[in-house]
Design a protein around this motif. Structure first.
Motif, PDB file in Angstrom:
ATOM      1  N   LEU A 159      -4.769   2.929   9.327  1.00 13.95           N
ATOM      2  CA  LEU A 159      -5.673   2.143   8.479  1.00 13.95           C
ATOM      3  C   LEU A 159      -5.297   2.274   7.008  1.00 13.95           C
ATOM      4  N   ARG A 160      -4.856   3.479   6.610  1.00 12.03           N
ATOM      5  CA  ARG A 160      -4.487   3.699   5.212  1.00 12.03           C
ATOM      6  C   ARG A 160      -3.139   3.078   4.854  1.00 12.03           C
ATOM      7  N   GLU A 161      -2.179   3.166   5.781  1.00 14.93           N
ATOM      8  CA  GLU A 161      -0.791   2.909   5.412  1.00 14.93           C
ATOM      9  C   GLU A 161      -0.208   1.629   6.006  1.00 14.93           C
ATOM     10  N   SER A 162      -0.928   0.942   6.870  1.00 18.90           N
ATOM     11  CA  SER A 162      -0.380  -0.278   7.465  1.00 18.90           C
ATOM     12  C   SER A 162      -1.351  -1.431   7.288  1.00 18.90           C
ATOM     13  N   ASP A 163      -0.855  -2.633   7.587  1.00 17.46           N
ATOM     14  CA  ASP A 163      -1.727  -3.809   7.522  1.00 17.46           C
ATOM     15  C   ASP A 163      -2.122  -4.269   8.925  1.00 17.46           C
ATOM     16  N   ALA A 164      -1.966  -3.387   9.903  1.00 18.38           N
ATOM     17  CA  ALA A 164      -2.379  -3.724  11.271  1.00 18.38           C
ATOM     18  C   ALA A 164      -3.879  -3.984  11.312  1.00 18.38           C
ATOM     19  N   SER A 165      -4.269  -4.957  12.111  1.00 21.66           N
ATOM     20  CA  SER A 165      -5.694  -5.254  12.240  1.00 21.66           C
ATOM     21  C   SER A 165      -6.393  -4.089  12.927  1.00 21.66           C
TER      22      SER A 165
END
Length: 310
Positions: free
Chosen positions: A269-275
């Protein structure tokens, strides 16, 4: 495990000290620091809870996994008159990748020089991994001929990059700092094994059965692990595996699995743009609702709000 608990970028600097000198490094919650002596000698003086000064010589490595306060000085009798230094926040170390050598001029013009490689790692204080919790306040790894060759090589490479930064330093230095941390941990666990004093995580990582199970769940947290399937990876019966895991790790297998999944989810959640749905799937939840409920139980906030705040 190290990647999951690190937060932000590590910092490092090559520092020259001219005798007489004394420098305080404050207690910094949610951090871990290290010092390596590249030239000369000095004393490390514990500040939190006291303790005898530790003599450091060329090649010695000191790791402070809990961010404890300490001082470095050319002699235990030298007053600690220098301003407090914090490599993670001190503006002198603002350029975290390039050379950040700091000079100190002795009051008597002495040219006796000690050179250290210092640095700090920012950790997530809310997710302190039990592996680090098992370590003492100060890990001292004296230089010994033929021991920890990989650690010495990482020190040499990092010192060279800080002394003479060149093309690609922005990528090389963070990678070397991660390598250095891993080699420090390896060297410490190896020393404990040689002394026959392993316990807790040191013993778990040296136990082929438990380390096989840990490797499996760390590598693939999305798999629908059960105590039985993890026991199969470990080559043990369900009951025998559960007992041994809980004894060495300090918690049951599925409790640790949930902890690891939530820690991994927070990093994504902090480091990626994954939903949020993608994050849920990658840590083993088929329902976004079930994932959100589990995440909120662990962090006290919904995944979306956690992402916005972090």
């Amino acid at each position: 495990m190290v990647a999951a608990i690190r937060a932000g970028e590590p910092r490092s600097a090559r520092v020259q000290w001219h005798a007489p000198w004394g420098q305080q490094f404050p207690t910094v919650r949610g951090s871990a620091g290290f010092q390596v002596v590249l030239q000369g000698s000095c004393r490390l003086i514990p500040l939190d809870g006291g303790g005898a000064p530790i003599a450091l010589n060329v090649g010695d490595v000191v790791f402070l996994p809990h961010g404890s306060g300490y001082a470095l000085a050319d002699s235990p009798s030298t007053p600690l008159t220098e301003p407090v230094c914090d490599p993670l926040n001190d503006p002198r170390f603002e350029d975290r990748y390039a050379s950040a050598s700091v000079g100190r001029t002795g009051q008597d013009g002495s040219q006796e020089v000690t050179v250290t490689l210092c640095g700090g790692y920012q950790l997530d204080p809310s997710r302190a991994h039990p592996l680090l919790a098992d370590l003492p306040e100060i890990v001292h790894l004296p230089a010994r001929l033929g021991h920890s060759r990989e650690l010495r090589a990482a020190v040499d490479l990092l010192g060279g990059e800080l002394d003479n930064p060149r093309l690609g330093v922005d990528t090389i230095v963070p990678a070397l700092l991660d390598m250095l941390l891993l080699y420090i941990l390896r060297a410490w666990f190896d020393e404990q094994s040689e002394r026959g004093t392993t316990s807790g995580w040191a013993a778990a990582l040296g136990d082929k059965a438990i380390s096989a199970a840990l490797h499996a769940l760390h590598r693939d947290p999305a798999f629908p692990w059960t105590v039985e399937t993890l026991g199969t990876r470990a080559g043990l019966s369900r009951a025998a595996f559960s007992r041994r895991f809980a004894t060495l790790i300090g918690q049951p297998p599925l409790t640790y699995l949930t902890w690891w999944r939530m820690t991994t989810a927070a990093r994504l959640l902090r480091e990626s743009d994954a939903s949020i749905g993608e994050v849920a799937t990658r840590v083993g939840y088929t329902s976004e609702f079930a994932f959100a409920a589990a995440f909120k139980r662990e962090y006290g906030t919904a995944p979306g709000k956690y992402r916005r705040q972090n």
